[in-house]
Motif scaffolding. Structure first.
Motif, short mmCIF file in Angstrom:
data_model
loop_
_atom_site.label_atom_id
_atom_site.label_comp_id
_atom_site.label_asym_id
_atom_site.label_seq_id
_atom_site.Cartn_x
_atom_site.Cartn_y
_atom_site.Cartn_z
N HIS A 25 0.81 -1.21 0.00
CA HIS A 25 0.00 0.00 0.00
C HIS A 25 0.85 1.26 0.00
N LEU A 26 2.15 1.13 0.31
CA LEU A 26 3.06 2.28 0.29
C LEU A 26 3.80 2.41 -1.03
N ILE A 111 15.60 12.61 -7.11
CA ILE A 111 14.16 12.78 -7.03
C ILE A 111 13.84 14.10 -6.34
N CYS A 112 12.82 14.76 -6.85
CA CYS A 112 12.38 16.04 -6.32
C CYS A 112 11.31 15.79 -5.26
N LEU A 113 11.53 16.34 -4.07
CA LEU A 113 10.59 16.09 -2.98
C LEU A 113 9.26 16.80 -3.15
N ASP A 114 9.14 17.66 -4.17
CA ASP A 114 7.83 18.20 -4.51
C ASP A 114 6.85 17.08 -4.86
N ASP A 115 7.39 15.94 -5.28
CA ASP A 115 6.55 14.80 -5.63
C ASP A 115 5.78 14.26 -4.43
N TYR A 116 6.17 14.66 -3.23
CA TYR A 116 5.45 14.21 -2.03
C TYR A 116 4.48 15.26 -1.51
N HIS A 117 4.15 16.23 -2.37
CA HIS A 117 3.05 17.13 -2.02
C HIS A 117 1.78 16.28 -1.84
N ASN A 137 2.40 18.32 2.61
CA ASN A 137 3.34 17.28 2.19
C ASN A 137 3.12 15.99 2.97
N ASP A 138 3.40 14.86 2.32
CA ASP A 138 3.20 13.55 2.92
C ASP A 138 4.55 13.01 3.40
N PHE A 139 4.92 13.31 4.63
CA PHE A 139 6.22 12.90 5.15
C PHE A 139 6.26 11.42 5.50
N GLU A 144 8.93 6.38 4.17
CA GLU A 144 8.82 4.96 3.84
C GLU A 144 9.47 4.64 2.49
N GLN A 145 9.27 5.53 1.51
CA GLN A 145 9.81 5.23 0.18
C GLN A 145 11.33 5.47 0.12
N VAL A 146 11.83 6.51 0.76
CA VAL A 146 13.29 6.72 0.77
C VAL A 146 13.97 5.57 1.51
N LYS A 147 13.37 5.13 2.61
CA LYS A 147 13.92 3.99 3.34
C LYS A 147 13.92 2.73 2.50
N ALA A 148 12.83 2.52 1.77
CA ALA A 148 12.74 1.33 0.91
C ALA A 148 13.82 1.36 -0.16
N ILE A 149 14.00 2.51 -0.81
CA ILE A 149 15.03 2.63 -1.85
C ILE A 149 16.41 2.40 -1.25
N LYS A 150 16.67 2.96 -0.08
CA LYS A 150 17.96 2.78 0.58
C LYS A 150 18.20 1.30 0.88
N ASP A 151 17.13 0.57 1.17
CA ASP A 151 17.22 -0.85 1.47
C ASP A 151 17.19 -1.74 0.23
N GLY A 152 17.15 -1.11 -0.96
CA GLY A 152 17.21 -1.90 -2.19
C GLY A 152 15.88 -2.33 -2.75
N VAL A 153 14.81 -1.64 -2.38
CA VAL A 153 13.46 -2.00 -2.84
C VAL A 153 12.92 -0.90 -3.75
N ALA A 154 12.44 -1.28 -4.93
CA ALA A 154 11.84 -0.31 -5.86
C ALA A 154 10.51 0.19 -5.32
N VAL A 155 10.15 1.42 -5.68
CA VAL A 155 8.90 2.01 -5.21
C VAL A 155 8.15 2.66 -6.37
N ASP A 156 6.87 2.85 -6.19
CA ASP A 156 6.05 3.63 -7.10
C ASP A 156 5.93 5.03 -6.51
N LYS A 157 6.78 5.93 -6.95
CA LYS A 157 6.82 7.29 -6.39
C LYS A 157 5.81 8.18 -7.10
N PRO A 158 5.07 8.99 -6.34
CA PRO A 158 4.13 9.92 -6.97
C PRO A 158 4.87 10.98 -7.77
#
Length: 408
Positions: A25-26, A111-117, A137-139, A144-158
């Motif tokens: 869901h994240l 990645i531009c953090l404006d995407d987390y508006h 903004n959705d912190f 969760e997504q920055v942590k996932a990427i750091k841990d080697g997991v792809a994400v669907d970023k807005p």
């Protein structure tokens, strides 16, 4: 090598399967391998369900860099200089949204953090908040997504569409070697801040910021002078409350001020730039001029460094910044000939360059970038080399190899 964790659960059904990649869901792309094994006894019959979830090992984890600054303060130019240091042109994702804010090169993803508006342009207007306000903004998702990427997991970023002001469908971001998160709030949320391996803040004085925004918004975006002034005034309370305080957490700050070489200067064409480097940061050795830890004031020889009025002045020395010990390198003035920058480079140490003259080479390579004739481009280039060195030290330490910081 991936690190796998095994979970077990009891089930009454007997079967076996391998799951396909799924999305949480994240917006994470997860892959699990599930084994069902049967154990029989005279009293009961049950099955054990083993779930193996894999993530990247420490050696494979993404290095995360944070860059904070207000709008129109040179983040895009800095990103181009930084990605150039690592090689390869930074480009939007191929075949994706043409209005994507993401830039991908051989080793880096920006990645531009404006995407987390969490609110689009209309939503912010209706609620009476600016994009600088944390409520817009959705912190949680950002963390969760920055942590996932750091841990080697792809994400669907807005995606926040700067053209339409709307929130577009998401894009897949795969874990790169280096992730740069740039925008208004990379150090605002403590959880996100703790994920950063290094952080930079671009601190532009009000006088310089106003001049830059006029140049960008009038020349490039067709805004009127009145609208620019109104925008700056409307943003200032939120900037002071939510953006500016982040500089206290930065490992390096590039501070841009009006010159002190011209009395009562109001044009803002000549700049005084300070590189504030925090002491004691792991894998980061501050740059110094002549003698580390000393207080230095230096006016370069005019026969070796061509510079028109009002000339160039460098200073260096220890200081404190928000209670932290720092080293500060300052340049006031501008260059006339970038090829002569090698003279200044030769007097600086701890540049983390690969060879003599690399800073000068990088500056010449991007001579058409804004700030290439003053301390903004010079210090951005140096910080780029320092980040490359930091990345190499982190990778070497994770692999168990001897770690040696570049001293050049």
């Amino acid at each position: 090598m991936a690190v796998c964790t095994v979970y077990t659960a009891q089930s009454l059904n007997s079967s076996c399967s391998i799951s396909t990649p799924s999305k949480s869901h994240l917006g994470f792309h997860q892959k699990q391998v599930i084994f069902f094994t049967k154990r029989s006894t005279n009293k009961s019959r049950n099955t054990t369900n083993h779930v193996i979830t894999c993530s990247a090992s420490d050696a494979e984890k993404t290095v995360v860099i944070g860059l904070a600054a207000d709008s129109g303060c040179g983040k895009s130019t800095f990103m181009r200089r930084l990605t150039s240091v690592f090689g390869g042109a930074a480009e939007p994702p191929k075949g994706g949204n043409p209005d994507s804010n993401t830039l991908i090169s051989d080793m880096t993803t920006v990645i531009c953090l404006d995407d987390y508006h969490s609110l689009d342009r209309t939503g912010r207007k209706e609620k009476g908040v600016t994009a600088l306000d944390p409520r817009a903004n959705d912190f949680d998702l950002m963390y969760e997504q920055v942590k996932a990427i750091k841990d080697g997991v792809a994400v669907d970023k807005p995606i926040y569409n700067h053209v339409s002001g709307l929130l577009d469908p998401p894009e897949v971001i795969k874990p790169p070697k280096i992730l740069v998160i740039e925008g208004l709030h990379p150090m605002y949320d403590e959880r996100v801040r703790d994920l950063l391996d290094f952080s930079i803040y671009l601190d532009i004085s009000n006088e310089v910021k106003f001049a830059w925004k006029i140049q960008r918004d009038m020349a490039e975006r067709g805004h009127s002078l009145e609208s620019i002034k109104a925008s700056i005034e409307a943003r200032k309370p939120d900037f002071d409350a939510y953006i500016d305080p982040q500089k206290q957490y930065a490992d390096a700050v590039i501070e841009v001020l009006p010159t002190q070489l011209i009395p009562d200067d109001n044009e803002g064409k000549v700049l005084r730039v300070r590189l504030i480097m925090k002491e004691g940061v792991k894998n980061f050795n501050p740059v110094y001029l002549f003698d580390e830890g000393s207080t230095i004031s230096w006016i370069p020889c005019g026969r070796k460094l061509t510079c028109s009025y009002p000339g160039i002045k460098f200073t260096y020395g220890p200081d404190t910044y928000f209670g932290n010990e720092v080293s500060v390198l300052e340049m006031d003035g501008q260059f006339d000939r970038l090829d002569e920058l090698i003279y200044v480079e030769s007097h600086l140490s701890n540049l983390s360059s690969k060879f003599y003259g690399e800073v000068t080479q990088q500056m010449l390579k991007h001579a058409d970038f804004p700030g290439s004739n003053n301390g903004t481009g010079f210090f951005q280039t140096i910080v780029g080399l320092k980040i490359r060195d930091l990345y190499e030290q982190i990778v070497a330490s994770r692999a168990g190899a001897p770690v040696t910081a570049a001293k050049a």
